[in-house]
Design a protein around this motif. Structure first.
Motif, PDB file in Angstrom:
ATOM      1  N   HIS A  78       0.807  -1.214   0.000  1.00 10.78           N
ATOM      2  CA  HIS A  78       0.000   0.000   0.000  1.00 10.78           C
ATOM      3  C   HIS A  78       0.843   1.269   0.000  1.00 10.78           C
ATOM      4  N   CYS A  80       2.614   2.705   2.611  1.00  9.94           N
ATOM      5  CA  CYS A  80       2.209   3.514   3.756  1.00  9.94           C
ATOM      6  C   CYS A  80       3.114   3.227   4.947  1.00  9.94           C
ATOM      7  N   SER A 103      -8.275   0.477   0.170  1.00  8.24           N
ATOM      8  CA  SER A 103      -6.850   0.425  -0.085  1.00  8.24           C
ATOM      9  C   SER A 103      -6.188   1.697   0.398  1.00  8.24           C
ATOM     10  N   THR A 105      -3.594   4.483   0.191  1.00  9.38           N
ATOM     11  CA  THR A 105      -2.766   5.093  -0.830  1.00  9.38           C
ATOM     12  C   THR A 105      -2.327   6.466  -0.373  1.00  9.38           C
TER      13      THR A 105
END
Length: 224
Positions: A78, A80, A103, A105
């Motif tokens: 992702h 992150c 998700s 992002t």
């Protein structure tokens, strides 16, 4: 790191990695005892080199030389931080079956994305991504284009869904963004009823499950 955060991380680490990947749309190419082999979700490849040992619940990407637990994978997938990941987890459902909307992002500034061109969908990776999302290629062809775009000096490609102002919503297995100008997409079939969708993948999924409907049964608005 607080106690609750540590508990949440430990809970995430203990989730079954094979089920988690299945929720993302990835299924093993081959299984040998406890080893599940995949085409890497983290990059494009033709020979499966991403392995999950289900007994240990650990993964290793031989092409990248990286591995770890489910949290390590989710952070890479992702793009992150640990904190961002934990903020976006909402119990078992989001861990095992994340949707496009869930998700995690990091949207890039829109003015950094430059559209270089749009073409008929042809990339093997993008077509496989659509198949994993159970979206028929003929439906995607009707509403989407393969978009080449430049971001921070590098060229990428993705599935592009055009809005009414001429900008694109862009998706690929690893990235989610929009090009300027940002706007909604309307599909006017001169019908008496309008259906509104949050994103274009929701719209495509609806079309996939209603293929027997007449084309002019509904008008559509996609908020993008």
């Amino acid at each position: 790191m607080g106690i609750n955060q540590r508990l949440c991380i430990n809970e995430a680490k203990n989730k079954d990695m094979v089920q988690f990947l299945s929720g993302l749309g990835y299924e093993p190419v081959k299984v040998r005892n406890n080893d599940y082999w995949y085409l890497s979700p983290l990059r494009e490849e033709k020979t499966p080199s991403f392995k999950v040992n289900r007994k240990l619940n650990r993964w290793y990407d031989h092409g990248m030389g990286k591995g770890g637990n489910l949290v390590d994978f989710a952070i890479l997938y992702h793009g992150c931080t640990v904190s961002e990941l934990l903020q976006n987890l909402s119990g078992n459902l989001s861990l095992q079956k994340p949707s496009i909307q869930q998700s995690i992002t990091r949207p890039e500034p829109e003015n950094q994305i430059k559209i270089l061109g749009d073409f008929i969908l042809s990339s093997t990776a993008l077509l496989r991504y659509l198949q994993q999302r159970r979206i028929p290629i003929d439906i995607a062809d009707r509403y989407c284009r393969e978009v080449r775009y430049e971001l921070n000096g590098k060229v990428y490609y993705g599935i592009g869904f055009k809005n009414d102002l001429g900008g694109f919503e862009i998706r690929n297995p690893y990235f989610k963004a929009s090009s300027s100008p940002k706007g909604i997409t309307t599909i006017d079939n001169s019908a008496g009823e309008v259906i509104v969708f949050e994103g274009f993948t929701d719209f495509l999924s609806f079309k996939a499950t209603h293929q027997q409907d007449p084309e002019d049964r509904f008008d559509f608005v996609v908020l993008n």
